[in-house]
Design a protein around this motif. Structure first.
Motif, PDB file in Angstrom:
ATOM      1  N   LYS A 129       0.710  -1.036   0.104  1.00  0.00           N
ATOM      2  CA  LYS A 129       0.229  -0.171  -0.198  1.00  0.00           C
ATOM      3  C   LYS A 129       1.293   1.491  -0.146  1.00  0.00           C
ATOM      4  CE  LYS A 129      -4.257  -2.065   2.670  1.00  0.00           C
ATOM      5  NZ  LYS A 129      -5.157  -1.929   3.610  1.00  0.00           N
ATOM      6  N   GLU A 130       1.685   1.494   0.113  1.00  0.00           N
ATOM      7  CA  GLU A 130       3.181   2.073   0.454  1.00  0.00           C
ATOM      8  C   GLU A 130       3.180   3.368  -0.867  1.00  0.00           C
ATOM      9  OE1 GLU A 130       4.808   4.961   2.672  1.00  0.00           O
ATOM     10  OE2 GLU A 130       4.345   2.913   3.101  1.00  0.00           O
ATOM     11  N   PHE A 131       3.045   2.709  -2.151  1.00  0.00           N
ATOM     12  CA  PHE A 131       3.051   3.118  -3.460  1.00  0.00           C
ATOM     13  C   PHE A 131       2.000   4.555  -3.280  1.00  0.00           C
ATOM     14  CE2 PHE A 131       2.009   4.346  -7.742  1.00  0.00           C
ATOM     15  CZ  PHE A 131       2.622   5.073  -8.439  1.00  0.00           C
ATOM     16  N   GLY A 132       1.226   3.362  -3.046  1.00  0.00           N
ATOM     17  CA  GLY A 132      -0.700   4.305  -3.400  1.00  0.00           C
ATOM     18  C   GLY A 132      -0.986   5.342  -2.491  1.00  0.00           C
ATOM     19  N   LYS A 133      -0.138   5.212  -0.938  1.00  0.00           N
ATOM     20  CA  LYS A 133      -0.705   6.089   0.013  1.00  0.00           C
ATOM     21  C   LYS A 133       0.125   7.272  -0.596  1.00  0.00           C
ATOM     22  CE  LYS A 133      -1.195   3.263   4.026  1.00  0.00           C
ATOM     23  NZ  LYS A 133      -0.836   2.841   5.426  1.00  0.00           N
ATOM     24  N   LYS A 134       1.355   6.860  -1.159  1.00  0.00           N
ATOM     25  CA  LYS A 134       1.975   8.306  -1.527  1.00  0.00           C
ATOM     26  C   LYS A 134       1.476   8.594  -2.783  1.00  0.00           C
ATOM     27  CE  LYS A 134       7.310   8.928  -2.937  1.00  0.00           C
ATOM     28  NZ  LYS A 134       8.281   8.506  -3.527  1.00  0.00           N
ATOM     29  N   PHE A 135       1.072   7.910  -4.234  1.00  0.00           N
ATOM     30  CA  PHE A 135       0.449   8.634  -5.102  1.00  0.00           C
ATOM     31  C   PHE A 135      -0.570   9.424  -4.664  1.00  0.00           C
ATOM     32  CE2 PHE A 135      -1.543   8.543  -9.541  1.00  0.00           C
ATOM     33  CZ  PHE A 135      -0.164   9.264  -9.882  1.00  0.00           C
ATOM     34  N   VAL A 136      -1.024   9.124  -3.797  1.00  0.00           N
ATOM     35  CA  VAL A 136      -2.950   9.549  -3.494  1.00  0.00           C
ATOM     36  C   VAL A 136      -2.385  11.223  -2.832  1.00  0.00           C
ATOM     37  CG1 VAL A 136      -5.016   9.810  -1.720  1.00  0.00           C
ATOM     38  CG2 VAL A 136      -4.046   8.035  -3.003  1.00  0.00           C
ATOM     39  N   GLN A 137      -1.206  10.476  -2.033  1.00  0.00           N
ATOM     40  CA  GLN A 137      -1.012  12.458  -1.125  1.00  0.00           C
ATOM     41  C   GLN A 137      -0.832  13.317  -2.490  1.00  0.00           C
ATOM     42  OE1 GLN A 137      -2.096  13.112   1.881  1.00  0.00           O
ATOM     43  NE2 GLN A 137      -3.001  11.664   1.436  1.00  0.00           N
ATOM     44  N   HIS A 138       1.075  12.410  -3.189  1.00  0.00           N
ATOM     45  CA  HIS A 138       0.888  13.499  -4.234  1.00  0.00           C
ATOM     46  C   HIS A 138       0.052  14.228  -5.113  1.00  0.00           C
ATOM     47  CE1 HIS A 138       3.451  15.045  -7.270  1.00  0.00           C
ATOM     48  NE2 HIS A 138       3.109  14.300  -8.054  1.00  0.00           N
ATOM     49  N   ILE A 139      -1.685  13.021  -6.045  1.00  0.00           N
ATOM     50  CA  ILE A 139      -2.900  14.400  -6.067  1.00  0.00           C
ATOM     51  C   ILE A 139      -3.298  15.422  -5.566  1.00  0.00           C
ATOM     52  CG2 ILE A 139      -4.773  13.323  -6.779  1.00  0.00           C
ATOM     53  CD1 ILE A 139      -2.826  12.698  -8.795  1.00  0.00           C
ATOM     54  N   LYS A 140      -3.751  14.680  -4.389  1.00  0.00           N
ATOM     55  CA  LYS A 140      -4.004  15.913  -3.154  1.00  0.00           C
ATOM     56  C   LYS A 140      -3.667  17.049  -3.386  1.00  0.00           C
ATOM     57  CE  LYS A 140      -6.879  12.065  -0.606  1.00  0.00           C
ATOM     58  NZ  LYS A 140      -7.857  12.120   0.212  1.00  0.00           N
ATOM     59  N   SER A 141      -1.817  16.848  -3.143  1.00  0.00           N
ATOM     60  CA  SER A 141      -1.843  18.647  -3.059  1.00  0.00           C
ATOM     61  C   SER A 141      -1.288  19.122  -4.431  1.00  0.00           C
ATOM     62  CB  SER A 141       0.386  17.642  -2.303  1.00  0.00           C
ATOM     63  OG  SER A 141       1.022  17.149  -3.847  1.00  0.00           O
ATOM     64  N   LEU A 142      -1.689  18.036  -5.431  1.00  0.00           N
ATOM     65  CA  LEU A 142      -1.623  19.059  -6.957  1.00  0.00           C
ATOM     66  C   LEU A 142      -2.399  19.642  -6.783  1.00  0.00           C
ATOM     67  CD1 LEU A 142       0.468  16.721  -9.309  1.00  0.00           C
ATOM     68  CD2 LEU A 142       1.309  18.782  -8.250  1.00  0.00           C
ATOM     69  N   GLU A 143      -3.671  18.860  -6.595  1.00  0.00           N
ATOM     70  CA  GLU A 143      -4.796  19.247  -6.790  1.00  0.00           C
ATOM     71  C   GLU A 143      -4.993  20.929  -5.716  1.00  0.00           C
ATOM     72  OE1 GLU A 143      -8.847  18.219  -7.562  1.00  0.00           O
ATOM     73  OE2 GLU A 143      -7.935  16.441  -9.095  1.00  0.00           O
ATOM     74  N   TYR A 144      -4.830  21.381  -4.315  1.00  0.00           N
ATOM     75  CA  TYR A 144      -4.616  21.803  -3.683  1.00  0.00           C
ATOM     76  C   TYR A 144      -4.297  23.484  -4.023  1.00  0.00           C
ATOM     77  CZ  TYR A 144      -3.657  25.125   0.623  1.00  0.00           C
ATOM     78  OH  TYR A 144      -3.513  25.893   1.387  1.00  0.00           O
ATOM     79  N   GLU A 145      -2.996  22.920  -5.505  1.00  0.00           N
ATOM     80  CA  GLU A 145      -2.309  23.459  -6.045  1.00  0.00           C
ATOM     81  C   GLU A 145      -3.270  24.712  -6.967  1.00  0.00           C
ATOM     82  OE1 GLU A 145       1.758  23.027  -7.336  1.00  0.00           O
ATOM     83  OE2 GLU A 145       2.359  22.534  -5.801  1.00  0.00           O
ATOM     84  N   GLY A 146      -4.307  23.891  -7.286  1.00  0.00           N
ATOM     85  CA  GLY A 146      -5.600  23.879  -8.522  1.00  0.00           C
ATOM     86  C   GLY A 146      -5.714  23.394  -9.559  1.00  0.00           C
ATOM     87  N   PHE A 147      -4.428  22.223 -10.033  1.00  0.00           N
ATOM     88  CA  PHE A 147      -4.742  20.915 -11.053  1.00  0.00           C
ATOM     89  C   PHE A 147      -6.398  20.367 -10.800  1.00  0.00           C
ATOM     90  CE2 PHE A 147      -0.195  21.472 -10.991  1.00  0.00           C
ATOM     91  CZ  PHE A 147       0.124  21.393 -12.228  1.00  0.00           C
ATOM     92  N   GLN A 148      -6.306  19.926 -11.860  1.00  0.00           N
ATOM     93  CA  GLN A 148      -8.400  19.144 -11.838  1.00  0.00           C
ATOM     94  C   GLN A 148      -8.066  17.739 -12.515  1.00  0.00           C
ATOM     95  OE1 GLN A 148     -11.528  21.037 -12.104  1.00  0.00           O
ATOM     96  NE2 GLN A 148     -12.022  19.400 -14.127  1.00  0.00           N
ATOM     97  N   PHE A 149      -7.577  16.445 -12.245  1.00  0.00           N
ATOM     98  CA  PHE A 149      -7.474  14.994 -13.213  1.00  0.00           C
ATOM     99  C   PHE A 149      -8.714  15.110 -13.240  1.00  0.00           C
ATOM    100  CE2 PHE A 149      -3.684  16.254 -11.041  1.00  0.00           C
ATOM    101  CZ  PHE A 149      -2.650  16.451 -11.851  1.00  0.00           C
ATOM    102  N   ASP A 150      -9.626  14.755 -12.881  1.00  0.00           N
ATOM    103  CA  ASP A 150     -10.438  14.145 -13.524  1.00  0.00           C
ATOM    104  C   ASP A 150     -11.405  14.870 -14.305  1.00  0.00           C
ATOM    105  OD1 ASP A 150     -11.893  16.401 -12.733  1.00  0.00           O
ATOM    106  OD2 ASP A 150     -13.576  15.694 -11.245  1.00  0.00           O
ATOM    107  N   GLY A 151     -11.161  15.678 -14.621  1.00  0.00           N
ATOM    108  CA  GLY A 151     -11.478  16.428 -16.398  1.00  0.00           C
ATOM    109  C   GLY A 151     -10.036  16.116 -17.055  1.00  0.00           C
TER     110      GLY A 151
END
Length: 540
Positions: free
Chosen positions: A356-378
């Motif tokens: 689960k380590e990679f998944g946890k790390k990558f989820v946090q990476h996605i969340k930090s990018l979305e906090y900066e304004g990125f949007q990946f569902d589109g």
């Protein structure tokens, strides 16, 4: 199922649908939609009102040349204007001249309209309906009588409304359609009134519901439960004011939930396709949240939801989306959990590291990018590149080392945009410039021009959509912007994202990802095919 219980689907997208705001289609468009509706399995297509405009008159001349397999074409009009001039009425004679096997005419069934709008006595209105229907029947046409404002008329004076229906019946109308023209009736009203009419009428009953109270689909289904066997509506619910009953919702409810059968077999797996086709022809933005056919109809964003869907989709999906040509869609966002990442990786054919380590790390990476304004569902292409980069499967194939924009406009309306770029591919650097219709188009042209020598496969890429959103409203023109770019090669489409305080830089990020995505996936597919051929050769 008995023939009399089969549901006849009557599509009025080309008539009532085109009365909607901001909808204008050409004769060619109408013919193209007609062909698709026929292939879809619609029984009757109402093509327009030949007495109202030259375009509809020409449509009926040209539609005769189509080789339709399922649908009958219907011309629409009103009863005659004067009871003593029915046979010379221009509107009725144009309906006959259209030479359609089916004709639908509307007549007043609300005394308020008959008296105030037409200035007729009850007897005159009754004669008008009777004589008009009789005239069309004598010409050998199948007649659908639309009882205009019937539900309002029934609630106002049931005796008058029913008397008008009886006039149409006596004259030989083949179908009596109860119309909620103002869209103000609720399902309980419709249920009771259809039930009352069913007891008194010997003709097949139909329902024509408008959506002004947002219950047109519900009213249609209730009418069918009470015995209506003729359904009128439009693709995507387009139409005057708030629109008509949406056949994209009515049909799957009828066929999948109510287990009804239609007089012509509906190709339900093409429902999603025909919905988006009609949106495209009408130059309308698809409603992503439309039931059944919207791209969000089977989209899952919350991590708990996705975890359940991976185990059994029935936990959060009321039908299999494949039944209507749609598909399950998992979104990546700051609400994502590891299940979302796992699901997307499976769909992309990407094997994630165990544990689960990679998944946890990558989820946090996605969340930090979305906090900066990125949007990946589109912007799923950007997400795939991000995931593959994290797995060391991808790195950018080129680097933009310099970018400059020149934008000019003057008081005479002249505009000019030029982009100057330096792009490095391996050890080589390409210095180029290109102009365009605005700065983003110029950037796109310059970037593809610089890369074409190295990557000729990008020649087919075209930018087909471009969206900008200002993130936050506190900094005014100094706020961050998010740019979403949709690209196509003529076969596939993909979306990418860029975020910056500088709109040009954000646009360049999205364009950069778009071209990298195309090149990377083409080369990946080639390598996979080459590997497959090698394995086959070794086995031989």
């Amino acid at each position: 199922m008995k023939e009399s219980n089969l549901i006849e689907i009557f599509d009025t997208t080309l008539r009532d649908g085109t009365q909607g705001e901001k909808i204008s289609i050409s004769i060619h468009d109408k013919l193209t939609i007609t062909q698709r509706l026929d292939e879809f399995g619609i029984a009757i297509i109402e093509g327009g009102w030949p007495g109202s405009n030259p375009k509809d008159k020409e449509y009926f001349e040209r539609v005769k040349k189509l080789h339709l397999q399922n649908a009958k074409i219907c011309a629409f009009g009103s009863t005659a204007r004067f009871p003593d001039k029915v046979r010379t009425d221009n509107n009725l004679n144009l309906l006959i001249a259209a030479e359609t096997p089916v004709i639908s005419i509307f007549g007043k069934t609300w005394r308020f309209h008959s008296k105030v709008s037409l200035g007729l006595t009850d007897e005159q209105n009754e004669d008008l309906i009777y004589e008009s229907v009789l005239f069309l029947k004598e010409k050998g046409r199948r007649v659908v009588f639309d009882a205009e404002h019937f539900f309002d008329g029934y609630k106002d004076d049931a005796q008058f409304a029913l008397k008008m229906l009886q006039a149409a019946e006596k004259a030989g109308a083949d179908v009596i359609v109860l119309c909620d023209t103002n869209g103000g009736s609720l399902p309980n009203d419709v249920r009771k009134i259809v039930r009352d009419v069913k007891k008194l009428s010997n003709k097949p009953l139909g329902i024509h519901a408008h959506n002004d109270s947002d219950v047109a689909v519900a009213n249609t289904l209730v009418a069918i439960e009470e015995g209506a066997t003729h359904v009128q509506g439009t693709i995507n619910g387009v139409g005057e004011r708030c629109g008509n009953a949406n056949l994209c919702s009515v049909l799957p409810n009828l066929l999948l939930k109510m287990k009804k059968e239609t007089s012509q077999q509906i190709n339900l797996q093409n429902l999603h396709s025909i919905s988006h086709f009609v949106y495209e022809i009408m130059n309308l933005v698809p409603n992503t949240r439309s039931a059944y056919v919207g791209n969000s109809a089977f989209a899952h964003k919350g991590g708990i939801h996705v975890s359940s869907v991976l185990k059994d989709s029935r936990m959060y999906e009321h039908i299999d989306p494949g039944l209507i040509g749609n598909k399950q869609h998992v979104l990546i966002s700051d609400l994502s959990g590891q299940s979302n990442i796992k699901y997307k990786a499976q769909k992309l054919g990407i094997v994630l590291p165990k544990g689960k380590e990679f998944g946890k790390k990558f989820v946090q990476h996605i969340k930090s990018l979305e906090y900066e304004g990125f949007q990946f569902d589109g912007a799923e292409a950007s997400f795939e590149l991000l995931l593959r980069a994290e797995l060391k499967q991808y790195k950018p194939l080129f680097k933009i080392t310099y970018a400059k924009m020149n934008v000019m406009f003057d008081g005479n309306g002249e505009e000019y945009a030029e982009a100057v770029l330096k792009v490095k591919v391996g050890d080589e650097e390409e210095h180029t410039a290109a102009d365009g219709q605005g700065p983003v188009n110029a950037l796109d042209n310059a970037l593809r021009k610089a890369l074409l020598r190295f990557f000729p496969e990008i020649a087919s890429i075209r930018l087909i959509d471009y969206k900008v959103r200002v993130l936050g409203d506190e900094n005014g023109t100094g706020a961050k912007v998010r740019v979403l770019v949709e690209s196509s090669d003529g076969e596939d489409t993909w979306s990418t994202v860029g975020v910056s305080y500088n709109i040009i830089k954000a646009s360049l990020q999205a364009l950069n990802d778009s071209i990298n995505y195309k090149i990377f996936n083409l080369r990946r597919l080639r390598n996979e095919k080459s590997l497959d051929r090698k394995m086959v050769a070794e086995q031989i």
